[in-house]
Motif scaffolding. Structure first.
Motif, PDB file in Angstrom:
ATOM      1  N   UNK A 116      12.154 -19.252  18.401  1.00  0.00           N
ATOM      2  CA  UNK A 116      11.056 -20.185  18.107  1.00  0.00           C
ATOM      3  C   UNK A 116      10.388 -19.888  16.772  1.00  0.00           C
ATOM      4  N   UNK A 117      11.187 -19.501  15.790  1.00  0.00           N
ATOM      5  CA  UNK A 117      10.725 -19.249  14.424  1.00  0.00           C
ATOM      6  C   UNK A 117       9.767 -18.063  14.312  1.00  0.00           C
ATOM      7  N   UNK A 118       9.790 -17.155  15.266  1.00  0.00           N
ATOM      8  CA  UNK A 118       8.919 -15.980  15.202  1.00  0.00           C
ATOM      9  C   UNK A 118       9.633 -14.756  14.648  1.00  0.00           C
ATOM     10  N   UNK A 119      10.971 -14.815  14.546  1.00  0.00           N
ATOM     11  CA  UNK A 119      11.738 -13.648  14.122  1.00  0.00           C
ATOM     12  C   UNK A 119      12.829 -14.071  13.146  1.00  0.00           C
ATOM     13  N   UNK A 120      13.362 -13.085  12.446  1.00  0.00           N
ATOM     14  CA  UNK A 120      14.525 -13.262  11.599  1.00  0.00           C
ATOM     15  C   UNK A 120      15.641 -12.365  12.110  1.00  0.00           C
ATOM     16  N   UNK A 121      16.854 -12.885  12.090  1.00  0.00           N
ATOM     17  CA  UNK A 121      18.047 -12.088  12.375  1.00  0.00           C
ATOM     18  C   UNK A 121      18.845 -11.996  11.084  1.00  0.00           C
TER      19      UNK A 121
END
Length: 724
Positions: A116-121
C-alpha cells in the motif's frame, strides 16, 4: 481552545503545466487498469519525465542524479536511486522536491513500491558486500529503521529487478550455472516460487493476469508475455532476433495497452521504446536513454504514500560561533552603531548556517553604549516591528538570546535606538525550512518540560564560587530511551554573586575547546540570567553520570553558576516533539499601555496573557518569546509558565530596581492559549514579544500530542570543577 488531535495530511496529485498533461483526479470508478500517465526513464543526464506521446520530456533539476525511477501506485510520489554524492534510495515528489533518503541502501538497485505504498522493495548486497550476490530487501518509505530481507533464500544465486503488483512481486532469479528465471513472491504466504525459465525482468499486468518478460533469442533479447502462472507464452517482439536488439526491463502501462522497455543495439544505440499491444508496433520514446522505464498511474483510489519525514522546523545546534563584531569590523562595518543605525548581517553561509535556514538563534551582545537604548533584531526586507530584542543602559555590557526569522538574501537587521554602541552576534544554531533530512541525523524536535528542572546550583555544593578560568558540567538524565537522542539543552543559565565583572560561556564542554563567544555578561555582585540552546555531549568523567548528555559552563571571574533546563532537542527520532515556525517579532503584551494585561504587576502578582488567534492556532503548543521587565520599583524576579500548571520554583528574569531587563523565554501555553507571568517583588511593567511558535509534526505520534507532563529529567551532579 486547543485539544490533542490527529492531523491527517495527504499528498496531493501533481498538476503538471506547460507541455505536460495535467494530472487531475480520474473518474470515480478509476481503478487499475487506469489511464496512462507520464513516463520516466533513466539517462546519462538523470531521470527524464514526459508525456506518453513523447512530448514534454525533460530532466527536473533535482532529478539530475536520479536513475531507476518508479512511481507509487497512486502516481503522487516517485522513488529512485541516487548515484551522485551520498548514494542510495530516495523518495520525492515527481519534480524531485521534498526528498527523503532511505537509510542503509547505499548499493541498492531500482526500487518498487509495496504494501500500500508504505514500503520499498529493492535488490541490495548483504552487509554492503558487493562481492556477494544481491538479495531482495524491504524498507519503509518514511526513511526510518534498517533494510530487512524480504524473504530468506540463501541459495547462492542473485535476486534482483523486483516489480510489485498488489501482494505479488515479480523478480529475476539468476544463478551462474543456469539461465535467469522469473519468480513470484506472494506476500500472503510469505513464499517465492519459479514461474518462467530462460526469462528475466518480469512485470505483472495491471489486471494481474499476465506477465511480460525478456527472453534471450538467437541474436538478442525479445519481449514475451505469459499467463500469471507462466503458461501460454507468446512472443511480442521479433527485432531482438532479426536486428540483434536487446530488449529488457519491460513495464506495462496502467491501461495495459502498451509496454515501455529499454532497448540496446538498434540505430539509436540505446533508447526507451514503447510497444503497442494492438498495433504490434515498436516506437522510440527517448533516444540515448537506458535503465528501467516506469509509467505513472493516474489512480487516486490507490493508497497514498505516508507523509515522509522532513526536517522543516527542526533545530540544528551548533558550537557557538562569532559572526559579527563591530569593534573589529567582523561581519559589519567597523565602529559603533549610532542612534537609528541599522546593520544588515549576513547569517546564511556564516559559521556553517546553510542557505535554507528559516531562522537563526543568535546571542546578541551590546557593549560600550554611550547612552541607554534598545536593539531590535528582525528579518531583512520587512518593516521594522514594534518590538525590542535587547535593552541596555549607558556603559552596560550585556547579552540576550535572539531567535530571528531569516530575511531577504539570508540576512537579518539589527536596529539601534539609543546612544552609539558596539554590537556583537554569536550564532548558536538554526531552524531549517526543510531539506534532505536523512543524511546524518535529522534536525532536532523540541521537547518542553512541564516544569523547569534545576540541573546545577553551585551555591549548594558547599565549595564556594567557581573560580575564574574554570568550568562545570551540567548533566541530565531522562531514561535510557531518551538520553542517547538528546542533542541540545534549552536552558536558563544564571551567574550570581560574581566577585567582579566577567562572562559565562555555555557550550558542549567535552567536545572541543572553549569557543570565542559569551552566553552572558555580568558585573560585580549581580544576578544575570540568559536563555540559551546549548549542544550536548556525553559527560566524559562525571562518575556515575559519565556518558550522559551534558553541557559545560565556563566563568571568566569567580562566580556561582545556576543552570535550569526548560526543555531539550532530540535528533528527530523521538515521538511527541515540536517544530518551529518563525514570525516577524510581534508584541502581544505591554502593561505600560494595557496591551495584553491592564496594569503593571505588583508584589506577588500574576498576569495571565493570551496568545492572539493571529499567532496561536489549534496546532500551537508553545511560543518563542522575548520577555522584558521594565523599571521595577525594587529588585525582583519574574517567572513565566503555561496556564493550568503550577508555578515552578525557578525564574526567567532577575531585574534590579530601575532596570530594563529582557530574556528569551520558550514557554508552553495552556489549553486556553494562555501563559502566566509572575512578579515576585515591587511593581514592575512587563513586555512580551513573540518571535515564533512551536507545533507538533503530524506524524510524530499516532494519537496526537499529549497534554500530560513530559518525561522529567533527573539532575546529575558532576564530580568536580574543571580548569580549562
Amino acid at each position: 481552545m486547543r485539544s490533542p488531535r490527529i492531523t491527517a495530511i495527504a499528498l496531493s496529485m501533481l498538476a503538471v503545466t506547460g507541455s505536460f498533461v495535467a494530472l487531475q483526479p480520474a473518474t470515480a470508478n478509476a481503478t487499475e487498469p487506469g489511464t496512462d500517465g507520464l513516463l520516466a526513464t533513466s539517462s546519462d543526464y538523470g531521470t527524464y519525465i514526459g508525456n506518453a506521446d513523447g512530448t514534454g520530456q525533460h530532466v527536473p533539476t533535482p532529478l539530475s542524479s536520479a536513475r531507476y525511477t518508479t512511481w507509487s501506485s497512486d502516481g503522487s510520489r516517485i522513488a529512485w536511486q541516487n548515484y551522485a554524492g551520498t548514494a542510495g534510495l530516495v523518495v520525492s515528489d515527481p519534480d524531485g522536491t521534498s526528498q527523503v533518503r532511505i537509510p542503509n541502501t547505499t548499493y541498492s538497485e531500482g526500487p518498487t513500491w509495496y504494501d500500500s505504498n508504505t514500503k520499498l522493495v529493492f535488490a541490495d548486497y548483504p552487509s554492503d558486500n558487493i562481492a556477494s550476490r544481491t538479495q531482495l530487501y524491504v524498507a519503509s518509505v518514511l526513511g526510518t529503521g534498517s533494510k530487512t530481507p524480504l524473504f530468506a533464500t540463501d541459495t547462492g544465486c542473485a535476486d534482483h529487478h523486483p516489480l510489485a503488483h498488489g501482494n505479488l512481486i515479480a523478480f529475476t532469479h539468476s544463478c551462474t550455472s543456469s539461465p535467469s528465471q522469473v519468480w513470484l513472491y506472494d506476500k500472503t504466504t510469505g513464499t517465492a516460487h519459479k514461474v518462467l525459465d530462460n526469462a528475466s525482468d518480469g512485470d505483472i499486468s495491471p489486471d494481474g493476469t499476465k506477465i511480460v518478460f525478456s527472453r534471450t533469442s538467437t541474436y538478442g533479447d525479445d519481449l514475451f508475455e505469459s499467463a500469471i502462472d507462466g503458461s501460454g507464452v507468446t512472443q511480442l517482439t521479433t527485432t531482438g532476433a532479426t536486428q540483434n536488439k536487446h530488449h529488457g526491463a519491460p513495464v506495462w502501462s496502467p491501461s495495459g495497452t502498451r509496454i515501455a522497455y529499454y532497448s540496446n543495439g538498434g540505430p539509436n544505440g540505446q533508447d526507451t521504446e514503447i510497444f503497442d499491444m494492438a498495433a504490434k508496433t515498436e516506437t522510440v520514446w527517448l533516444a540515448w536513454s537506458w535503465g528501467s522505464p516506469s509509467w505513472q498511474p493516474i489512480n487516486p483510489s490507490a493508497p497514498k504514500p505516508p507523509m515522509p519525514p522532513t526536517d522543516r522546523g527542526t533545530y540544528y545546534p551548533m558550537s557557538p560561533y562569532r559572526i559579527m563584531d563591530t569593534r573589529s569590523g567582523q561581519g559589519a562595518p567597523k565602529g559603533a552603531v549610532g542612534n537609528g543605525g541599522v546593520v544588515s548581517l549576513q547569517v546564511t553561509g556564516a559559521g556553517g548556517v546553510p542557505t535554507d535556514a528559516s531562522t537563526v538563534v543568535l546571542n546578541v551582545t551590546v557593549t560600550e553604549p554611550t547612552a541607554g537604548g534598545y536593539v531590535t533584531v528582525y528579518p531583512t526586507g520587512v518593516a521594522r516591528p514594534t518590538a525590542s530584542s535587547l535593552n541596555y543602559a549607558k556603559g552596560w555590557t550585556g547579552a540576550n538570546s535572539v531567535t530571528v526569522k531569516v530575511g531577504a538574501n539570508g540576512k537579518v537587521d539589527l536596529y539601534n535606538a539609543g546612544g552609539p554602541t558596539q554590537l556583537i552576534a554569536d550564532v548558536f544554531g538554526y531552524y531549517t525550512q526543510g531539506h534532505d533530512c536523512c543524511s546524518g541525523y535529522m534536525g532536532g524536535q523540541y521537547h518542553p518540560l512541564a516544569q523547569p528542572v534545576r540541573l546545577t546550583d553551585t551555591r549548594d555544593w558547599g565549595i564556594g564560587r567557581v573560580p575564574a578560568g574554570y568550568y562545570i558540567n551540567s548533566v541530565a538524565s531522562w531514561n535510557t530511551t531518551i538520553d542517547p537522542h538528546v542533542r541540545a539543552f534549552a536552558v536558563n543559565v544564571t551567574a550570581t554573586q560574581p566577585t567582579g565583572g566577567g562572562y559565562l560561556t555555555a557550550w558542549n564542554g567535552y567536545s572541543g575547546s572553549l569557543p570565542n563567544t559569551s552566553t552572558l555578561n555580568y558585573t560585580p555582585n549581580a544576578t544575570v540570567p540568559n536563555f540559551a540552546v546549548v549542544p550536548t555531549t556525553p559527560c566524559g568523567d562525571c562518575g556515575s553520570a559519565t556518558g550522559l548528555p551534558s553541557i559545560g559552563v565556563y566563568t571568566s571571574t569567580n562566580a556561582h553558576i545556576i543552570v535550569d533546563i526548560v526543555g531539550y532537542y532530540d535528533d528527530g527520532s523521538l515521538p511527541g516533539g515540536l517544530r518551529f515556525t518563525p514570525i516577524v517579532p510581534t508584541r502581544i503584551a505591554d502593561t505600560r499601555s494595557g496591551q495584553g494585561w491592564p496594569s503593571r504587576l505588583g508584589p506577588g502578582a500574576t498576569a495571565s496573557i493570551a496568545a492572539p488567534g493571529s499567532i496561536a492556532s489549534v496546532d500551537t503548543w508553545a511560543l518563542a518569546t522575548n520577555v522584558t521587565a521594565v523599571l521595577p520599583t525594587s529588585a525582583t524576579y519574574v517567572t513565566v509558565w503555561p496556564s493550568g500548571a503550577g508555578r515552578p520554583g525557578t525564574s526567567n528574569l532577575n531585574p534590579t530596581a530601575g532596570s530594563i531587563v529582557p530574556n528569551a523565554v520558550q514557554t508552553m501555553i495552556g489549553a486556553d492559549d494562555k501563559f502566566n507571568v509572575f512578579n515576585a517583588g515591587g511593581y514592575c511593567d512587563v513586555v512580551v514579544d513573540v518571535v515564533g511558535t512551536f507545533y507538533q509534526y503530524p506524524s510524530s505520534t499516532a494519537s496526537g500530542w499529549s497534554t500530560s507532563a513530559p518525561v522529567t529529567p533527573t539532575a546529575q551532579s558532576p564530580t568536580q570543577i574543571k580548569r580549562l
